[in-house]
Motif scaffolding. Structure first.
Motif, short mmCIF file in Angstrom:
data_model
loop_
_atom_site.label_atom_id
_atom_site.label_comp_id
_atom_site.label_asym_id
_atom_site.label_seq_id
_atom_site.Cartn_x
_atom_site.Cartn_y
_atom_site.Cartn_z
N LYS A 193 43.30 96.18 -30.76
CA LYS A 193 43.86 95.45 -29.63
C LYS A 193 43.28 94.04 -29.57
O LYS A 193 44.01 93.07 -29.32
N ASN A 238 44.09 106.66 -21.88
CA ASN A 238 43.74 105.42 -21.18
C ASN A 238 43.85 104.20 -22.10
O ASN A 238 44.31 103.13 -21.68
N ASP A 263 46.52 100.87 -21.88
CA ASP A 263 46.17 99.46 -22.05
C ASP A 263 47.02 98.81 -23.14
O ASP A 263 47.46 97.66 -23.00
N LYS A 311 50.59 98.30 -21.91
CA LYS A 311 50.64 97.18 -20.96
C LYS A 311 50.55 95.85 -21.70
O LYS A 311 51.30 94.91 -21.40
N GLU A 321 54.71 103.20 -21.00
CA GLU A 321 53.61 103.19 -20.03
C GLU A 321 53.97 104.06 -18.83
O GLU A 321 53.15 104.87 -18.36
N ASN A 339 49.21 102.12 -10.53
CA ASN A 339 49.55 101.62 -11.85
C ASN A 339 51.02 101.87 -12.19
O ASN A 339 51.68 101.04 -12.83
#
Length: 309
Positions: free
Chosen positions: A72, A102, A106, A109, A117, A164
């Motif tokens: 990432k 988790n 990320d 997103k 998501e 979220n």
């Protein structure tokens, strides 16, 4: 992508001594990967060694999670998603699977993969409902927040995931769906930040009066408790004040409430059906009981009467 070579990693600079505590001992692939990541700052080389660690079975759980995080950082978002999806079966533990979820959130997103998501967030909600997200018989679990270990309750985790989910709907500009989910989150555990986001949803729908009412509660300090102050509650209140001023200026200038048209009404019905479908998937009962966890008694069913609140 850089392939792992056979050269030994260079000795750590003196200024990186504090980093050495985070590097495993030995010369295995995972230790080398951490060295390149934390000391050499050669992220591509660290990715190559993380791959090697996974292939050789050296701390596979940690190697996969660390590799995805480094990918990432390097902008290899789709590669990171593919790696987790194809290799997560090598990390069967519940905690490992939750950590990978988790990281996936990320990545989704960061890469704008909002649909995926949303689906994963719904999956997390179902896990909470089934009692799979918390230790058996426990209503709290340990988690990390800003580098600190904390205890999180079922209510807090449910509200966080709902928040979220609502934010993801906002990124799709599906403000009616976001509004419905923010209202559910506020029923579980109200907070000022979600209230501000709810107000934005209302503004985007042209419902300035409703947004004004929500923000007035924030400005009046309705959500100011110790936890809000810890998470920048004063900043949120200032944000609410600024938004409230703009709304009142627009209303004073003749801006009226937008009436919901046929398209908006159809979207509301679709959202109601969607949340009802999610609720129907949340059976069997929590902890093999004939009663739902109280928090879900409060937020289900997702009916139209609650959508109209």
């Amino acid at each position: 992508m850089v392939q792992a070579g056979l050269a030994q990693p260079a000795e750590a600079p003196a200024g990186a001594a504090h980093v050495a505590l985070k590097i495993p001992s030995g010369g295995g692939p995972y230790a080398r990967a951490k060295h390149y990541q934390l000391v050499e700052k050669d992220l591509d080389a660290s990715i190559a060694w993380f791959w090697k660690a996974i292939e050789t079975g050296d701390k596979v759980d940690s190697a996969l999670k660390d590799m995805a995080v480094v990918m990432k950082q390097r902008g290899y978002l789709d590669d990171a998603v593919d790696a987790i999806r194809s290799l997560r079966h090598l990390c069967p533990g519940k905690q490992s699977q939750e950590s990978l979820d988790n990281i996936l959130l990320d990545l989704y997103k960061a890469s704008g993969r909002t649909k995926e998501e949303i689906e994963l967030l719904k999956h997390k909600l179902r896990r909470i409902y089934h009692g799979q997200a918390f230790p058996a018989g426990k209503s709290t679990k340990r988690a990390r927040s800003h580098g600190r270990k904390i205890h999180v309750s079922v209510q807090q985790e449910t509200s966080r995931v709902l928040g979220n989910l609502a934010w993801a709907y906002m990124q799709q500009r599906n403000f009616m769906a976001a509004e419905a989910v923010y209202r559910k989150a506020q029923m579980v555990e109200p907070d000022a930040n979600k209230a501000c986001n709810l107000a934005v949803c209302l503004v985007e729908q042209g419902r300035l009066g409703d947004a004004e009412g929500v923000l007035a509660y924030v400005v009046a300090g309705a959500f100011r408790d110790g936890r809000e102050r810890e998470h920048g509650g004063g900043k949120v209140v200032r944000k609410a004040e600024e938004l409230l001023e703009r709304i009142r200026a627009e209303m004073g200038g003749g801006g009226g409430e937008k009436e919901a048209g046929e398209e908006d009404g159809a979207e509301a019905d679709e959202m109601s059906e969607l949340l009802d479908a999610v609720a129907r998937q949340w059976a069997p009962p929590y902890r093999k009981s004939h009663r739902r966890l109280p928090v879900f008694e409060e937020i289900t069913p997702f009916g139209r009467e609650q959508m109209a609140c």
